[in-house]
Scaffold this active site. Sequence first.
Site, PDB file in Angstrom:
ATOM      1  N   PHE A 373       0.850  -1.190   0.000  1.00 46.88           N
ATOM      2  CA  PHE A 373       0.000   0.000   0.000  1.00 46.88           C
ATOM      3  C   PHE A 373       0.888   1.243   0.000  1.00 46.88           C
ATOM      4  O   PHE A 373       1.723   1.416   0.888  1.00 46.88           O
ATOM      5  CB  PHE A 373      -0.906   0.013   1.224  1.00 46.88           C
ATOM      6  CG  PHE A 373      -2.070  -0.948   1.147  1.00 46.88           C
ATOM      7  CD1 PHE A 373      -2.116  -1.955   0.194  1.00 46.88           C
ATOM      8  CD2 PHE A 373      -3.122  -0.852   2.041  1.00 46.88           C
ATOM      9  CE1 PHE A 373      -3.181  -2.837   0.122  1.00 46.88           C
ATOM     10  CE2 PHE A 373      -4.197  -1.724   1.988  1.00 46.88           C
ATOM     11  CZ  PHE A 373      -4.221  -2.713   1.033  1.00 46.88           C
ATOM     12  N   GLU A 374       0.700   2.103  -0.969  1.00 47.96           N
ATOM     13  CA  GLU A 374       1.503   3.315  -1.105  1.00 47.96           C
ATOM     14  C   GLU A 374       0.588   4.532  -1.197  1.00 47.96           C
ATOM     15  O   GLU A 374      -0.631   4.427  -1.061  1.00 47.96           O
ATOM     16  CB  GLU A 374       2.410   3.213  -2.338  1.00 47.96           C
ATOM     17  CG  GLU A 374       3.373   2.025  -2.291  1.00 47.96           C
ATOM     18  CD  GLU A 374       4.256   1.917  -3.519  1.00 47.96           C
ATOM     19  OE1 GLU A 374       4.354   2.913  -4.274  1.00 47.96           O
ATOM     20  OE2 GLU A 374       4.863   0.848  -3.739  1.00 47.96           O
ATOM     21  N   GLY A 375       1.202   5.686  -1.422  1.00 41.43           N
ATOM     22  CA  GLY A 375       0.427   6.913  -1.615  1.00 41.43           C
ATOM     23  C   GLY A 375      -0.476   7.242  -0.452  1.00 41.43           C
ATOM     24  O   GLY A 375      -0.038   7.407   0.688  1.00 41.43           O
TER      25      GLY A 375
END
Length: 587
Positions: A373-375
């Site tokens: 999970f990024e951003g």
Amino acid sequence: MALAVPGSAALSSAARAADADAAVNGGFESGLSPWTCTAGSTVTSPVHSGAAALKATPEGSDNAQCAQTVTVRPNSQYTLAGWVRGSYVYLGASGTGTTDVSTWTQSAPDWQKLATTFTTGAGTTKVTIYTHGWYGTGAYYADDVSLTGPGGGTTTQPPTVPTGLKTGTVTATSVALSWTPVTGASGYAVYRDGVKVQTVSGTSATVSGLNPSTAYAFQVTATNDAGESARSATVTATTPARSDDGGSTELPAHALVGYLHAGFANGSGYTRMADVPDSWDVIDLAFGEPTSVTSGDIRFNRCPVSECPNVESDADFKAAIKAKQAAGKKVLISIGGQNGQVQLTTTAARDAFVASVSKIIDQYGLDGLDIDFEGHSLSLNTGDTDFRNPTTPVIVNLISALKTLKARYGAKFVLTMAPETFFVQNGYQFYGSGKWGGQDPRCGAYLPVIHALRDDLTLLHVQDYNSGPIMGLDNQYHSMGGADFHIAMTDMLLTGFPVAGDANNVFPPLRPDQVAIGMPASVNAGNGYVAPAEVTKTLDCLTKKTNCGSYPTHGTWPALRGLMTWSVNWDRFAGWEFQRTFDSYFG
């Protein structure tokens, strides 16, 4: 009355004389030293006083922080003050041992004074003071920064022996310990069976890497600049037999992890599953992505022929997965990535996540799941300040979903995570929006997820790339591009750290067999590439405590699991340099 006034005046003068300015070069008249700045320089105009001031410009993920560590006295009150100019300018102190503080101004077109106070903890002898701007808001200025309070003085004798040592949670491979704070201590050393195995700054530690069904004896000492106390009374603990936890996934002692571009080519070309060399122990299929940010409904679409002319059929892809598994390899579905924002804001999204991920795992016969999970996938709501007891729905629902998947598939289910440094190690300084708001709510947002799943977690491989400078446990900033960054970031995971500088809120260390170091495979793969010699230095330092450079690690971890890279495809594009470095080191 005539006698009282002079006496009072004399006492007040003496009290004022005892105070001192602990900040060094707060007016920036001598350049930046001893400040450590991620981006900044001295200017001659504008200045508040004297002939110089600080100018720093936040860019990208860097908030242009300047910081210095100063010597203070325990149980003492200090006033931090400074003059600033610009938009969203912050002034604060961390590592106070009590409540870390910060103050800020939204807009200061001319010089404006910021001030805040704090009281140091019983064992606090050093504090980090800092100023920074905010992302993308332009340059800010700072001048005449001061920290007024009792002088730090010189410690002349070691602290007293710690008391109250007791055991907490005991697992098959770890024992949690805690003890009573010691006045004047700047740190503590933990001994296992008479051998020093860990140093910490707070009053708790988790000793990991233990054997199941084994009795251990523990002691702790207190330390400061003058030396180390005698050892405390001994406590004992016996680890239980290993249960069905995250450690029974049959990985090799040292593993090579790589992401395979299964849904796209990304300029590196498509690599068929059958063509992935045997060196790769864990293969993460990139990526499963949601139908919308908040749906929780994850889909995995293989690369189309129009983009990947050499893509194999579904039947051949599945057959190659089975062949890898027969050879002892693990194949996982990785969820998220740069473009796959996932926010489980509701229980319905949580349930959709579990159902859709299970469908992918079952369809392709996979070994488990990687969370990438990024951003803006993970952030913390205002007021959610305890990583041990999160309240934010996207965090709570993700934890619940992952525990459900682990329970569904059992002991051999492989669970890995690949967060960015901003979401993990940056939590040493900042956590969520902070106790007074104003911080990026994503700071440290992975910590509650990692902590809640630590007994189920097979591997954590933080992305030590595409990162801004991050403060290490030496209270210095470390930047990408060399072994130093990887050493400092990994040391934090294996040592543990106080979250947002709060000594009473310590993120415990992970077992070394749970940790792999994330690096880009080549200069094309991402910012932060390091040459093979720097990879070797990193491994030498962490597993042998040699070749370490200037960073003081807090242990030696020969059981460190290995390396992760983005990506298999980019490594193939670069002639398999990363794979060959791993193979030559671990054999």
